[in-house]
Write an enzyme that holds these catalytic residues in place. Structure first.
Site, short mmCIF file in Angstrom:
data_model
loop_
_atom_site.label_atom_id
_atom_site.label_comp_id
_atom_site.label_asym_id
_atom_site.label_seq_id
_atom_site.Cartn_x
_atom_site.Cartn_y
_atom_site.Cartn_z
N ASP B 15 0.86 -1.18 0.00
CA ASP B 15 0.00 0.00 0.00
C ASP B 15 0.90 1.23 0.00
O ASP B 15 1.66 1.45 0.94
CB ASP B 15 -0.90 -0.03 1.25
CG ASP B 15 -2.03 0.98 1.15
OD1 ASP B 15 -2.19 1.59 0.07
OD2 ASP B 15 -2.73 1.18 2.16
N ASP B 110 -2.67 2.46 -6.33
CA ASP B 110 -1.61 2.52 -5.31
C ASP B 110 -1.58 1.33 -4.38
O ASP B 110 -0.94 1.38 -3.34
CB ASP B 110 -1.73 3.82 -4.51
CG ASP B 110 -3.07 3.89 -3.77
OD1 ASP B 110 -3.98 3.11 -4.12
OD2 ASP B 110 -3.20 4.71 -2.86
N GLU B 111 -2.28 0.25 -4.67
CA GLU B 111 -2.17 -0.92 -3.80
C GLU B 111 -2.37 -2.21 -4.57
O GLU B 111 -3.07 -2.23 -5.59
CB GLU B 111 -3.13 -0.84 -2.61
CG GLU B 111 -4.58 -0.67 -2.99
CD GLU B 111 -5.51 -0.74 -1.77
OE1 GLU B 111 -5.29 -1.59 -0.89
OE2 GLU B 111 -6.48 0.04 -1.74
#
Lengths: 371, 413
Positions: B15, B110-111
């Site tokens: 993350d 973003d993860e």
């Protein structure tokens, strides 16, 4: 305008013209049928501007005249009457009054002056085609046209007249059908027409029972005459691609199959194919062809058919629908398949061609995932 | 039942820390350590899409209305989102993760989850592997990531949140149950404020109590979710990491700063949306057949209209042709003002799945020249590729079709 006609006769006339009435139209008068009465009988015309149908029939005409009548409404009323019912039609202004048995109805029509004019026929050259040839030619080619409006020239069937040859060719860019016939087709030599399949199918429907289909060309219209009915079809603009160029001469991997068995196997295997690509795999091996499918999240299946093949192994992916649609048009029960490479067109032909006929179906492969 | 869930599996949840805001800081180092947020301006009803850790100290968090954020921190630095830039960085990130495992499941830009089962052995230990992932991300992007490692996805995701930012939390299989049971009950997937209150009413106030309750009782109160909650309270989660979830649709939409009524302006905006959508199709090597137009009116009533193209496409012009026709058919556009406009393409296929063509584009030239027809498919493909390369090199919106200049809007994907 005033005439009387039996239900059966009126029903027949309406059924001939109703197919060209558009279901939805921005021009309200196109939902109507033009009816003209003269001393000899009735003329009816329908049009969607691309396709028009004109037919003639007998009636007892007491006063000549013309009117346009909503096709759906008159059709529904006439359909409900018994065949021997005498229908008396009288028109005043745009009111169409029909008297029959113990009932009557009045339909509001539209001014015939506003009905689109049919194209003028000024062609003196004509070709006469046996209905049987015409029907076979259409049924074996029209299925392969494109529905992609951005490729106009592929949305119609190429109609090539070459004196003693008639070729009907259609393609959507992924498959191609060519039905060629030998015979006396003199009259319109050298003409390459691109005709919408809808018109050709209508002519096939209307031609049954008539021995000949007469074709003339007038500017950008093809005009088909069958008996007392005339079908006008707008021709499609554009250059049909050079199809001869893409038909392979040498497809060395050849084998024969029973058509029904092949179609059955394709149908069963394709149940588990991707619903968009409909991809199945054909693996040709000595003495057998294996059909298989493997779709993520759906499943897999396979089936093998014996074939008279002894060459090297080759595997090709196809859209199952394309194979089935092509096979359906092949008249003989034995078919021959000719393959070359996994990325070049495969050919399907009848193992034995019909007399004076040469049918060829071409199907482009789908890339196999592991290829 | 053994209290070591999913033995033998090693799942990582990566993350990124304040991803959008951190990218802005990388691109402008003077922002380092300052309260930075990414999002639309308050006068245009913007919300916080990402907040730097300095901004979070003021109580600012994502999804907060920008007006409120500015009140909390008057010297807040606000930057408008640059989605194309974040997307490019995301592609880089996923590429880095791909060097550690073939099984990477992106959850957002973003993860992502990674299945690392068995891979710790060649590196030495799971912790060492986790550090290597974080170090490689830092070295190649300059950004920091928080990584959680555990025997399953559920615990891995909780673990990445445990020591954020810039942290690594490894939960061994034998520790998983106690790790989960020591967290507040709201951390359990599926437990929001409502469910928490309902659990509270039947006497369940922490994860341990949840784990000890009778599954049949939970099922009665919460249905299938109840059974799932019970499983999660025991840190059990068998969901696989799915490497490549097929893209089902590609779309772009814009919420206007001011509601719009002008059809000309909407069409201008539509051109831009179609170009962004087409570009993403081409990036993914995808083509699609169905074009969807989404309109949200000022009263939030939303309509979607769709139509199909004759052949699968990745071309902005062809997508625009359909989308603009759908817009024209939407009569209410003349009467009500529009708050949001969106374009999407579905019925997607990978280009490699397309049926091979019988004819080359030069064989299918129309003989009546028109604006579109006089550039055949191959010419148009070349144009599209060139535009893509320009954008890849010089950033998004380097090139625009003339129609786009009519309009401006606020992009929010």
């Amino acid at each position: 305008m005033k005439f009387s006609i039996s239900q059966a006769a009126l029903q027949d006339l309406l059924q001939v013209v109703v197919s060209a009435v558009p279901t939805k139209s921005t021009l309200p008068i196109l939902s109507n049928i033009l009816v003209e009465a003269d001393r000899e009988g009735l003329t009816m015309v329908s049009t969607d501007l691309d396709l028009s149908i004109k037919t003639r029939g007998e009636a007892q005409v007491d006063r000549e005249g013309s009117i346009t009548i909503p096709a759906k409404r008159i059709g529904e009323i006439v359909r409900e009457l018994k065949p021997d019912t005498e229908i008396k039609v009288s028109v005043s202004g745009t009111k169409v009054k029909m008297n029959y048995g113990h009932g009557s109805s009045t339909i509001i029509g539209l001014d015939p002056e506003d009905f689109p004019q049919l194209p003028q026929i000024d062609a003196e050259k004509m070709v006469s085609l046996p209905t049987d040839v015409f029907e076979r030619a259409v049924k074996r080619s029209a299925y392969a046209v494109s529905s992609d409006e951005t490729r106009q020239m592929l949305t119609g069937v190429l109609f090539q007249l070459q004196g003693n040859m008639l070729n009907l060719v259609s393609t959507d860019g992924h498959r191609l059908a060519k039905a060629a016939f030998q015979g006396d087709f003199k009259g319109l030599e050298g003409r390459d027409l691109i005709i919408p399949p809808k018109a050709l199918n209508q002519v096939v429907r209307l031609a049954s029972g008539n021995p000949k289909v007469n074709l003339t060309v007038s500017r950008n219209f093809a005009v088909f005459e069958v008996g007392t009915t005339t079908v006008f079809s707008r021709l499609i603009d554009g250059n049909f691609p050079n199809y001869e160029q893409v038909i392979p001469k040498e497809n060395p991997h050849r084998f024969h199959l029973d058509k029904e068995e092949f179609m059955g196997a394709i149908r069963r295997v394709s149940v588990l194919s991707d619903h968009v690509t409909r991809q199945i795999k054909l693996a040709l091996k000595p003495e057998r062809v294996e059909l298989s499918v493997s779709t993520a999240d759906v499943g897999e299946g396979q089936e093998a058919l014996p074939v008279d093949y002894t060459g090297s192994e080759i595997a090709v992916g196809y859209n199952a629908s394309y194979l089935l649609e092509a096979l359906r048009t092949i008249p003989s029960n034995k078919i021959e398949m000719r393959l070359n490479t996994p990325t070049s067109p495969g050919i399907l032909v009848p193992a034995e061609q019909e007399k004076e006929e040469d049918l060829l179906c071409l199907v482009m492969p789908l890339r196999l995932p592991d290829a | 039942m053994a209290n070591t869930p999913n033995p033998g599996r090693l799942i990582a949840h990566v993350d990124m820390d304040a991803f959008y805001a951190s990218i802005e800081v990388i691109d402008d180092p003077t922002l380092e350590g300052k309260p930075v947020v990414v999002g639309g301006p308050p006068e245009k009803r913007g919300v916080v899409a990402a907040a730097s850790y300095a901004a979070r100290e003021f109580g600012i968090h994502s999804a907060m209305p920008m007006g409120q954020a500015v009140r909390k921190c008057p010297h807040l630095i606000r930057i408008s989102p640059r989605m194309a830039r974040y997307r490019d960085e995301s592609i880089r990130l996923m590429g880095i993760l791909g060097t550690f495992s073939p099984t990477v499941e992106p959850l957002a830009l973003d993860e992502a989850f990674l299945d690392l089962s068995g891979m710790e052995r060649s590196i030495g230990s799971a912790r060492e592997l986790g550090q290597q992932i974080r170090a490689k991300i830092k070295a190649e992007t300059g950004l920091t990531a928080s990584v959680g490692m555990a025997p399953n996805k559920f615990v891995a995701k909780l673990a990445s949140d445990f020591d954020k930012p810039d942290g690594l939390t490894l939960v061994e299989p034998s520790e998983a149950v106690s790790f989960v049971q020591n967290l507040p009950i709201k951390k359990i997937w599926g437990v929001g404020a409502k469910t928490a209150a309902k659990l509270d009413r039947i006497g369940i106030r922490d994860v341990a109590a949840l784990s000890k309750s009778e599954p049949s009782v939970l099922k009665r109160h919460f249905g299938v979710l109840g059974l799932r909650l019970h499983e999660l309270a025991w840190a059990r989660d068998d969901r696989p990491v799915v490497a490549h979830s097929e893209t089902k649709s590609v779309s772009h939409e814009i919420t206007f700063a001011k509601n719009q009524k002008s059809t000309a302006l909407l069409k201008g905006v539509l051109t831009g949306l179609c170009e962004q959508t087409a570009r993403r199709l081409r990036h993914g090597n995808l083509v699609g057949k169905t074009v969807t137009l989404k309109i949200r009116f000022s009263d939030f009533a939303t309509v979607t209209r769709q139509d199909t193209v004759g052949h699968p496409t990745e071309d902005a012009g062809e997508i625009y042709e359909i989308a603009s026709r759908l817009l024209e058919l939407e009569r209410e556009v003349d009467e009500r003002s529009v708050r949001l406009l969106g374009v999407g393409v579905t019925s997607l296929l990978r280009k490699s799945q397309l049926n091979l063509e019988l004819f080359g584009p030069e064989q299918l030239q129309q003989d009546t020249p028109s604006l579109d027809a006089d550039q055949g498919d191959s010419k148009r493909d070349r144009l599209n590729q060139t535009l893509d390369r320009l954008e890849d090199r010089f950033g998004p919106q380097t090139t625009q079709r003339a129609r786009t200049h009519l309009a401006t809007g606020e992009s929010e994907d």
